[in-house]
Design a protein around this motif. Sequence first.
Motif, PDB file in Angstrom:
ATOM      1  N   ARG A  43       0.825  -1.211   0.000  1.00 48.85           N
ATOM      2  CA  ARG A  43       0.000   0.000   0.000  1.00 48.85           C
ATOM      3  C   ARG A  43       0.857   1.258   0.000  1.00 48.85           C
ATOM      4  NH1 ARG A  43      -3.755  -2.502   3.164  1.00 48.85           N
ATOM      5  NH2 ARG A  43      -2.598  -1.910   5.003  1.00 48.85           N
ATOM      6  N   ILE A  44       1.941   1.207   0.768  1.00 51.21           N
ATOM      7  CA  ILE A  44       2.810   2.396   0.784  1.00 51.21           C
ATOM      8  C   ILE A  44       3.488   2.562  -0.583  1.00 51.21           C
ATOM      9  CG2 ILE A  44       4.664   3.610   2.005  1.00 51.21           C
ATOM     10  CD1 ILE A  44       4.134   1.781   4.403  1.00 51.21           C
ATOM     11  N   GLN A  45       3.882   1.435  -1.171  1.00 52.47           N
ATOM     12  CA  GLN A  45       4.510   1.509  -2.498  1.00 52.47           C
ATOM     13  C   GLN A  45       3.549   2.089  -3.530  1.00 52.47           C
ATOM     14  OE1 GLN A  45       5.668  -2.551  -2.619  1.00 52.47           O
ATOM     15  NE2 GLN A  45       7.702  -2.181  -1.777  1.00 52.47           N
ATOM     16  N   HIS A  46       2.301   1.700  -3.424  1.00 51.03           N
ATOM     17  CA  HIS A  46       1.297   2.254  -4.334  1.00 51.03           C
ATOM     18  C   HIS A  46       1.140   3.764  -4.078  1.00 51.03           C
ATOM     19  CE1 HIS A  46      -2.443   2.780  -6.550  1.00 51.03           C
ATOM     20  NE2 HIS A  46      -2.955   3.338  -5.463  1.00 51.03           N
ATOM     21  N   PHE A  47       1.118   4.126  -2.820  1.00 51.26           N
ATOM     22  CA  PHE A  47       0.946   5.525  -2.420  1.00 51.26           C
ATOM     23  C   PHE A  47       2.004   6.431  -3.056  1.00 51.26           C
ATOM     24  CE2 PHE A  47       1.515   9.081   0.577  1.00 51.26           C
ATOM     25  CZ  PHE A  47       0.209   9.497   0.773  1.00 51.26           C
ATOM     26  N   ILE A  48       3.260   5.955  -3.052  1.00 46.57           N
ATOM     27  CA  ILE A  48       4.343   6.820  -3.561  1.00 46.57           C
ATOM     28  C   ILE A  48       4.510   6.734  -5.079  1.00 46.57           C
ATOM     29  CG2 ILE A  48       5.687   6.651  -1.427  1.00 46.57           C
ATOM     30  CD1 ILE A  48       7.546   4.721  -3.217  1.00 46.57           C
ATOM     31  N   SER A  49       3.785   5.815  -5.741  1.00 41.07           N
ATOM     32  CA  SER A  49       4.076   5.541  -7.147  1.00 41.07           C
ATOM     33  C   SER A  49       3.786   6.752  -8.030  1.00 41.07           C
ATOM     34  CB  SER A  49       3.295   4.331  -7.633  1.00 41.07           C
ATOM     35  OG  SER A  49       1.915   4.624  -7.605  1.00 41.07           O
ATOM     36  N   ARG A  50       4.311   6.688  -9.229  1.00 36.78           N
ATOM     37  CA  ARG A  50       4.301   7.828 -10.144  1.00 36.78           C
ATOM     38  C   ARG A  50       2.891   8.364 -10.404  1.00 36.78           C
ATOM     39  NH1 ARG A  50       4.073   8.230 -15.203  1.00 36.78           N
ATOM     40  NH2 ARG A  50       3.904   5.986 -15.402  1.00 36.78           N
ATOM     41  N   LYS A  51       1.952   7.442 -10.642  1.00 36.61           N
ATOM     42  CA  LYS A  51       0.609   7.907 -10.970  1.00 36.61           C
ATOM     43  C   LYS A  51      -0.153   8.393  -9.735  1.00 36.61           C
ATOM     44  CE  LYS A  51      -0.359   4.201 -13.761  1.00 36.61           C
ATOM     45  NZ  LYS A  51      -1.364   3.326 -14.358  1.00 36.61           N
ATOM     46  N   ALA A  52       0.415   8.081  -8.546  1.00 39.71           N
ATOM     47  CA  ALA A  52      -0.252   8.506  -7.313  1.00 39.71           C
ATOM     48  C   ALA A  52       0.461   9.743  -6.757  1.00 39.71           C
ATOM     49  CB  ALA A  52      -0.286   7.347  -6.322  1.00 39.71           C
ATOM     50  N   MET A  53       1.161   9.623  -5.602  1.00 34.64           N
ATOM     51  CA  MET A  53       1.793  10.811  -5.013  1.00 34.64           C
ATOM     52  C   MET A  53       3.104  11.182  -5.701  1.00 34.64           C
ATOM     53  SD  MET A  53      -0.454  11.539  -2.853  1.00 34.64           S
ATOM     54  CE  MET A  53       0.067  12.672  -1.586  1.00 34.64           C
ATOM     55  N   ASN A  54       3.617  10.276  -6.517  1.00 31.95           N
ATOM     56  CA  ASN A  54       4.807  10.550  -7.312  1.00 31.95           C
ATOM     57  C   ASN A  54       5.946  11.121  -6.466  1.00 31.95           C
ATOM     58  OD1 ASN A  54       6.394  10.755  -9.554  1.00 31.95           O
ATOM     59  ND2 ASN A  54       5.496  12.679 -10.264  1.00 31.95           N
ATOM     60  N   ILE A  55       6.348  10.376  -5.439  1.00 29.74           N
ATOM     61  CA  ILE A  55       7.380  10.889  -4.542  1.00 29.74           C
ATOM     62  C   ILE A  55       8.774  10.521  -5.055  1.00 29.74           C
ATOM     63  CG2 ILE A  55       8.318  10.836  -2.195  1.00 29.74           C
ATOM     64  CD1 ILE A  55       5.485  10.479  -1.171  1.00 29.74           C
ATOM     65  N   ASP A  56       9.496  11.558  -5.467  1.00 31.18           N
ATOM     66  CA  ASP A  56      10.858  11.374  -5.982  1.00 31.18           C
ATOM     67  C   ASP A  56      11.760  10.815  -4.894  1.00 31.18           C
ATOM     68  OD1 ASP A  56      10.526  12.150  -8.503  1.00 31.18           O
ATOM     69  OD2 ASP A  56      11.256  14.211  -8.244  1.00 31.18           O
ATOM     70  N   GLY A  57      12.717  10.030  -5.310  1.00 29.06           N
ATOM     71  CA  GLY A  57      13.736   9.585  -4.367  1.00 29.06           C
ATOM     72  C   GLY A  57      13.344   8.325  -3.622  1.00 29.06           C
ATOM     73  N   LEU A  58      12.053   8.060  -3.530  1.00 30.03           N
ATOM     74  CA  LEU A  58      11.609   6.855  -2.831  1.00 30.03           C
ATOM     75  C   LEU A  58      11.270   5.784  -3.856  1.00 30.03           C
ATOM     76  CD1 LEU A  58       9.133   7.794   0.040  1.00 30.03           C
ATOM     77  CD2 LEU A  58      11.281   6.540   0.230  1.00 30.03           C
ATOM     78  N   GLY A  59      11.692   4.553  -3.577  1.00 31.55           N
ATOM     79  CA  GLY A  59      11.329   3.459  -4.469  1.00 31.55           C
ATOM     80  C   GLY A  59      10.790   2.305  -3.648  1.00 31.55           C
ATOM     81  N   ALA A  60      10.376   1.245  -4.350  1.00 33.00           N
ATOM     82  CA  ALA A  60       9.779   0.099  -3.672  1.00 33.00           C
ATOM     83  C   ALA A  60      10.730  -0.489  -2.628  1.00 33.00           C
ATOM     84  CB  ALA A  60       9.391  -0.953  -4.695  1.00 33.00           C
ATOM     85  N   GLU A  61      12.021  -0.563  -2.992  1.00 34.53           N
ATOM     86  CA  GLU A  61      12.982  -1.175  -2.063  1.00 34.53           C
ATOM     87  C   GLU A  61      13.188  -0.340  -0.811  1.00 34.53           C
ATOM     88  OE1 GLU A  61      16.629  -2.246  -4.060  1.00 34.53           O
ATOM     89  OE2 GLU A  61      15.426  -3.339  -5.560  1.00 34.53           O
ATOM     90  N   THR A  62      13.240   0.969  -1.032  1.00 35.79           N
ATOM     91  CA  THR A  62      13.428   1.847   0.125  1.00 35.79           C
ATOM     92  C   THR A  62      12.260   1.700   1.102  1.00 35.79           C
ATOM     93  OG1 THR A  62      14.360   3.351  -1.488  1.00 35.79           O
ATOM     94  CG2 THR A  62      14.138   4.187   0.747  1.00 35.79           C
ATOM     95  N   ILE A  63      11.072   1.551   0.549  1.00 34.41           N
ATOM     96  CA  ILE A  63       9.893   1.381   1.415  1.00 34.41           C
ATOM     97  C   ILE A  63      10.053   0.122   2.267  1.00 34.41           C
ATOM     98  CG2 ILE A  63       7.402   0.919   1.450  1.00 34.41           C
ATOM     99  CD1 ILE A  63       8.095   3.809   0.775  1.00 34.41           C
ATOM    100  N   GLN A  64      10.530  -0.948   1.625  1.00 35.55           N
ATOM    101  CA  GLN A  64      10.727  -2.186   2.368  1.00 35.55           C
ATOM    102  C   GLN A  64      11.728  -1.992   3.496  1.00 35.55           C
ATOM    103  OE1 GLN A  64      10.954  -5.805   0.340  1.00 35.55           O
ATOM    104  NE2 GLN A  64       8.790  -5.491  -0.042  1.00 35.55           N
TER     105      GLN A  64
END
Length: 677
Positions: free
Chosen positions: A446-467
């Motif tokens: 869910r957090i990965q979806h939240f930051i994804s490009r089409k959603a909040m589009n948070i630069d610098g954060l990726g799926a691995e960083t979330i983990q």
Amino acid sequence: MINLAKKLKNMSDNIEEKIKQLSAELNQHNYNYYVLDKPTISDFDFDLKLKELEKLETENQQFFDPNSPTQRVGGEIIKSFNTVVHKNRMYSLDNSYSKEDILDWEKRIKKMIGAEDVEYVCELKYDGASINLSYSNGILQSAVTRGDGYQGDDVTANIKTIRSIPLVLKENLMGDFEIRGEIILPLDGFNKMNEDRMDIGLEPFSNPRNTASGSLKLQDSAEVAKRPLDCLLYHVVANKNPNKTHFEALEMARKLGFKIPVTNKICANIEGVFSFIENWDTKRYKLPYETDGVVIKVNSLAQQDELGYTAKSPRWAIAYKYKAEQESSVLKEITYQVGRTGAITPVANLAPVQLAGTIVKRASLHNADQIEKLDIRVGDTVYVEKGGEIIPKIVGVDLSKRPKDSQPTKYITHCPDCNTELVRTAGDAKHFCPNEYGCPTQITGRIQHFISRKAMNIDGLGAETIQLLFKQGLVHNYADLYELRESQIIPLERMAEKSAQNIIAGIEKSKEVPFEKVLFALGIRFVGETVAKKLAKHFKSIDNLLKASFEELISVDEIGDIIAKSIIHFSANPINIALIDRLKIYGVQLEVSAESQVGKTTILSGKTFVVSGVFTHFERNDLKKSIEDNGGKVASGISKKTDFVVAGENMGPSKREKADALGVPIISETDYLKMIG
Ligand code: AMP
Ligand code: ZN
């Protein structure tokens, strides 16, 4: 009196003329775009013209034309499809799998027609659903599926939404005309549809062919209109066909406006046929759609007549099927993936095998039913196929190679991630882990979806960083992101001051992301990008949305039971409410902003408007401001340069007359609002 009647007739003639001219123009643009792939007008200008036509048609119902380009968007609901008997039977094709098969076929036909040389046409075999299109005096009358060959289903309303199929032929062709082709779903469109489906927790479609044929049987033609279907034509039904050869017949059809693939080729002899087959064996993977073979046809229509048909298929044609990109491999293990919505997907882990140019180690098994249907077991030798889909799939088991001690597969009962007992609701193909807020994969998903490009589009954060952040106990949900500090990130693996700064800056910037994207980012099941936009526009704020009753939700255009239930499920959970309250405090956009409501855009650039009358939604000056905010120009008097007159109540009659005389479309306030979206 006589004068007035004459005047009215003239006006009506003018309107009819205008409707005809606009329709013809729009038909041509559809053709340029969907058949030739060479648009000559911007999407915006196309939409404006379409809206203009729509308006003329609504106001002048007597000129309604079921084949108008406005009818492409569908809307007709079909409860059950009528069965229609084919005027000419739709045959199958004989199949061949080798050069020898084809040489045998050639020997047979040469003997039958007593010819030394036969000229062939080679075509690709498009993998979709066949369709018979009937025209009368150049106008599409019906579209019928193959069915059992003698009779099929009338799917005309659905077919009309496919832009590359002409509703009106480009040349005046009197009498009846029948043509056949394949309805296909190009790979790009198919994969995009699946991405969108998976994004909101829906099961992806299994392959383009089934999706294409399934689409034809949808009851809501507006739904069909949204699918990027296409139609490739391959056969002009011979009655009254004025041509001498099959190839010429197709070229004639091309001139009539049909999409005839340019891959068709005349081959002077069977050697030419073989090189066509060889040439496309690998090149076909570069085509935008799937093909499973080549169809070889005798070119001369006189020879075709002489050869005729067997009980099942024409003697004058044969299909050559490429070997499916299939390999066998041993199933080593079945593992289970948990998605962000909790959906469980079984994955086959295979002994690596080379397939369609890549090494395959994993294949999708879809769900429990699929495993049961194939009775697939660990240790089995299985057949793997790769179509247009990204992940290959298992299509069968070689039972002769099954180990003696093999055991039926027992589907897991508990989540592989959090060990919660899985649930499966009636109608769902998949099992779900119900532990929404405790299951690690669902949390990080869910957090990965939240930051994804089409959603909040948070630069610098990726799926691995979330983990990583989750593992370190720094974030447990998307609201936690807004409390992160640089000093917490810097000590993490592969992080440094710079990357930590980027992350914090990216999170900070996401507070400007507009509400509709935030709503999508929340990851409510079935609320995809488009639905989020609709909801944001309608409810204006998260508070309004979460307060909405089931009835209020389903009253919104395109929001159905499933989406409404999912939203209610979401808002009933205090955890979600607490998260949203926190997002509010951090300053995330949870309502539409004042600017975005008026919206500064360039949608209307190059267009001149005249405003006249009294309006309900806008004050007159606000309407003018809105036109300008959207890039348009406001003029005071109507002239040839005016593109639209926006008319409110009590529009001056002289203005109306002038607009009519100059053929300037008069639109309502509502039309205007639609125009600016
Ligand atoms: P089959 O379904 O295997 O009997 O193959 C016959 C079907 O192939 C026809 O009903 C068409 O839908 C399809 N097909 C695809 N491409 C072509 C083509 N170029 N010419 C004729 N049939 C084709
Ligand atoms: Zn779980």
